[in-house]
Design a protein around this motif. Structure first.
Motif, PDB file in Angstrom:
ATOM      1  N   LEU A 220      24.241  26.199  20.004  1.00  0.00           N
ATOM      2  CA  LEU A 220      23.590  26.326  21.303  1.00  0.00           C
ATOM      3  C   LEU A 220      24.554  25.955  22.419  1.00  0.00           C
ATOM      4  N   HIS A 221      24.329  26.559  23.572  1.00  0.00           N
ATOM      5  CA  HIS A 221      25.113  26.254  24.765  1.00  0.00           C
ATOM      6  C   HIS A 221      24.506  25.085  25.534  1.00  0.00           C
ATOM      7  N   GLN A 222      23.162  24.942  25.451  1.00  0.00           N
ATOM      8  CA  GLN A 222      22.547  23.850  26.183  1.00  0.00           C
ATOM      9  C   GLN A 222      21.210  23.441  25.586  1.00  0.00           C
ATOM     10  N   LEU A 223      20.890  22.177  25.845  1.00  0.00           N
ATOM     11  CA  LEU A 223      19.581  21.612  25.547  1.00  0.00           C
ATOM     12  C   LEU A 223      18.993  21.144  26.867  1.00  0.00           C
ATOM     13  N   TYR A 224      17.664  21.172  26.943  1.00  0.00           N
ATOM     14  CA  TYR A 224      17.010  20.663  28.149  1.00  0.00           C
ATOM     15  C   TYR A 224      15.786  19.843  27.767  1.00  0.00           C
ATOM     16  N   ALA A 225      15.393  18.978  28.683  1.00  0.00           N
ATOM     17  CA  ALA A 225      14.218  18.128  28.468  1.00  0.00           C
ATOM     18  C   ALA A 225      13.464  18.010  29.783  1.00  0.00           C
ATOM     19  N   SER A 226      12.149  18.061  29.711  1.00  0.00           N
ATOM     20  CA  SER A 226      11.279  17.856  30.866  1.00  0.00           C
ATOM     21  C   SER A 226      10.602  16.506  30.688  1.00  0.00           C
ATOM     22  N   ILE A 227      10.821  15.609  31.655  1.00  0.00           N
ATOM     23  CA  ILE A 227      10.363  14.230  31.506  1.00  0.00           C
ATOM     24  C   ILE A 227       9.610  13.804  32.762  1.00  0.00           C
ATOM     25  N   SER A 228       8.439  13.244  32.564  1.00  0.00           N
ATOM     26  CA  SER A 228       7.614  12.750  33.662  1.00  0.00           C
ATOM     27  C   SER A 228       8.372  11.706  34.474  1.00  0.00           C
TER      28      SER A 228
ATOM     29  N   ARG B 162      24.232  11.724  28.189  1.00  0.00           N
ATOM     30  CA  ARG B 162      24.924  12.691  29.041  1.00  0.00           C
ATOM     31  C   ARG B 162      24.056  13.845  29.544  1.00  0.00           C
ATOM     32  N   PHE B 163      22.745  13.785  29.374  1.00  0.00           N
ATOM     33  CA  PHE B 163      21.887  14.775  30.030  1.00  0.00           C
ATOM     34  C   PHE B 163      21.936  14.487  31.523  1.00  0.00           C
ATOM     35  N   ARG B 164      21.967  15.534  32.317  1.00  0.00           N
ATOM     36  CA  ARG B 164      22.002  15.385  33.765  1.00  0.00           C
ATOM     37  C   ARG B 164      20.749  15.990  34.378  1.00  0.00           C
ATOM     38  N   GLU B 165      20.203  15.281  35.351  1.00  0.00           N
ATOM     39  CA  GLU B 165      19.035  15.805  36.053  1.00  0.00           C
ATOM     40  C   GLU B 165      19.456  17.025  36.861  1.00  0.00           C
ATOM     41  N   SER B 166      18.721  18.115  36.675  1.00  0.00           N
ATOM     42  CA  SER B 166      19.083  19.347  37.385  1.00  0.00           C
ATOM     43  C   SER B 166      17.970  19.844  38.299  1.00  0.00           C
ATOM     44  N   GLY B 167      16.826  19.166  38.302  1.00  0.00           N
ATOM     45  CA  GLY B 167      15.754  19.577  39.195  1.00  0.00           C
ATOM     46  C   GLY B 167      14.507  18.741  39.002  1.00  0.00           C
ATOM     47  N   ILE B 168      13.605  18.901  39.947  1.00  0.00           N
ATOM     48  CA  ILE B 168      12.317  18.212  39.905  1.00  0.00           C
ATOM     49  C   ILE B 168      11.224  19.255  40.114  1.00  0.00           C
ATOM     50  N   LYS B 169      10.269  19.265  39.203  1.00  0.00           N
ATOM     51  CA  LYS B 169       9.092  20.128  39.354  1.00  0.00           C
ATOM     52  C   LYS B 169       8.028  19.290  40.065  1.00  0.00           C
ATOM     53  N   LYS B 170       7.767  19.614  41.303  1.00  0.00           N
ATOM     54  CA  LYS B 170       6.851  18.841  42.145  1.00  0.00           C
ATOM     55  C   LYS B 170       5.400  19.028  41.699  1.00  0.00           C
ATOM     56  N   ASP B 171       4.651  17.921  41.688  1.00  0.00           N
ATOM     57  CA  ASP B 171       3.217  17.937  41.345  1.00  0.00           C
ATOM     58  C   ASP B 171       2.951  18.723  40.062  1.00  0.00           C
ATOM     59  N   TRP B 172       3.775  18.552  39.066  1.00  0.00           N
ATOM     60  CA  TRP B 172       3.741  19.362  37.851  1.00  0.00           C
ATOM     61  C   TRP B 172       2.681  18.908  36.851  1.00  0.00           C
ATOM     62  N   ILE B 173       2.429  17.595  36.816  1.00  0.00           N
ATOM     63  CA  ILE B 173       1.525  17.043  35.814  1.00  0.00           C
ATOM     64  C   ILE B 173       0.285  16.485  36.504  1.00  0.00           C
ATOM     65  N   ALA B 174      -0.876  17.019  36.126  1.00  0.00           N
ATOM     66  CA  ALA B 174      -2.135  16.534  36.687  1.00  0.00           C
ATOM     67  C   ALA B 174      -2.533  15.230  36.005  1.00  0.00           C
ATOM     68  N   THR B 175      -2.944  14.261  36.812  1.00  0.00           N
ATOM     69  CA  THR B 175      -3.474  13.008  36.291  1.00  0.00           C
ATOM     70  C   THR B 175      -4.931  12.916  36.736  1.00  0.00           C
ATOM     71  N   GLU B 176      -5.597  11.832  36.375  1.00  0.00           N
ATOM     72  CA  GLU B 176      -6.998  11.674  36.768  1.00  0.00           C
ATOM     73  C   GLU B 176      -7.172  11.627  38.280  1.00  0.00           C
ATOM     74  N   LYS B 177      -6.178  11.060  38.968  1.00  0.00           N
ATOM     75  CA  LYS B 177      -6.330  10.844  40.405  1.00  0.00           C
ATOM     76  C   LYS B 177      -5.439  11.718  41.267  1.00  0.00           C
ATOM     77  N   SER B 178      -4.355  12.230  40.719  1.00  0.00           N
ATOM     78  CA  SER B 178      -3.425  13.003  41.545  1.00  0.00           C
ATOM     79  C   SER B 178      -2.502  13.842  40.655  1.00  0.00           C
ATOM     80  N   TYR B 179      -1.306  14.063  41.128  1.00  0.00           N
ATOM     81  CA  TYR B 179      -0.286  14.802  40.391  1.00  0.00           C
ATOM     82  C   TYR B 179       0.997  13.984  40.385  1.00  0.00           C
ATOM     83  N   LYS B 180       1.826  14.239  39.391  1.00  0.00           N
ATOM     84  CA  LYS B 180       3.137  13.595  39.402  1.00  0.00           C
ATOM     85  C   LYS B 180       4.219  14.611  39.073  1.00  0.00           C
TER      86      LYS B 180
END
Length: 174
Positions: free
Chosen positions: A123-131, A145-163
């Motif tokens: 593989l050329h790359q691995l990725y992970a999505s983390i709250s 050595r994983f590097r943050e490459s972006g943020i998915k805004k309001d991606w995860i619904a919680t009981e009270k809001s999004y994160k």
């Protein structure tokens, strides 16, 4: 290729792992990490385990058991969304019991799956999505050595809001 080091080994999941996988998949405290919404039946888990031997090129995913030196299963590591054309896959890891965390199992298991993905699957790359609030996982992936490459805004619904969910990538530079 041996998927083992001094701290842990990775092996295929077996039908004998039914109770462990059933407990893991039905732990509501872990559902958010895998985006699970409902419990799984033992029947469904049994069917999955009976087909877990199928090739990653066919089913586009791979789950391996993380075992301690006594060969006791302590967690799992997954490759998912396997894309052989673009040579990438998502990676996720969980150590089931709090008492087994912070003992090097996740670091060692992740090191082994990275090595397998880059050397064996080429593989050329691995990725992970983390709250955003899963600081332990974010630190784990950054340490390897994983590097943050972006943020998915309001991606995860919680009981009270999004994160937000952070996207991490590891590019194979070998």
């Amino acid at each position: 290729m041996r998927l083992q080091n001094d701290i842990c080994s990775l092996r295929a999941v077996d039908p004998e792992d039914l109770d462990f996988i059933y407990e893991l998949e039905n732990n509501p405290d872990l559902w958010e990490f895998g985006h699970t919404l409902t419990p799984f039946s033992k029947f469904t888990i049994r069917e999955y385990l009976e087909n877990a031997h199928r090739d990653i090129y066919e089913v586009k995913q791979l789950r391996l058991a993380i075992c301690n030196p006594k060969n006791e299963i302590k967690g799992v590591v997954d490759l998912y969304d396997f894309d052989p054309y673009h040579k990438r896959a998502g990676v996720g890891i969980v150590i089931s019991q709090e008492s087994d965390r912070a003992r090097g199992l996740a670091t060692s298991g992740l090191e082994l799956i990275i090595d397998y993905a880059f050397k064996h699957l080429r593989l050329h790359q691995l990725y992970a999505s983390i709250s955003e609030d899963n600081l332990a996982s974010r630190k784990l992936f950054e340490r390897l050595r994983f590097r943050e490459s972006g943020i998915k805004k309001d991606w995860i619904a919680t009981e009270k809001s999004y994160k937000n969910e952070h996207l991490y990538q590891l590019i194979n530079e070998y």
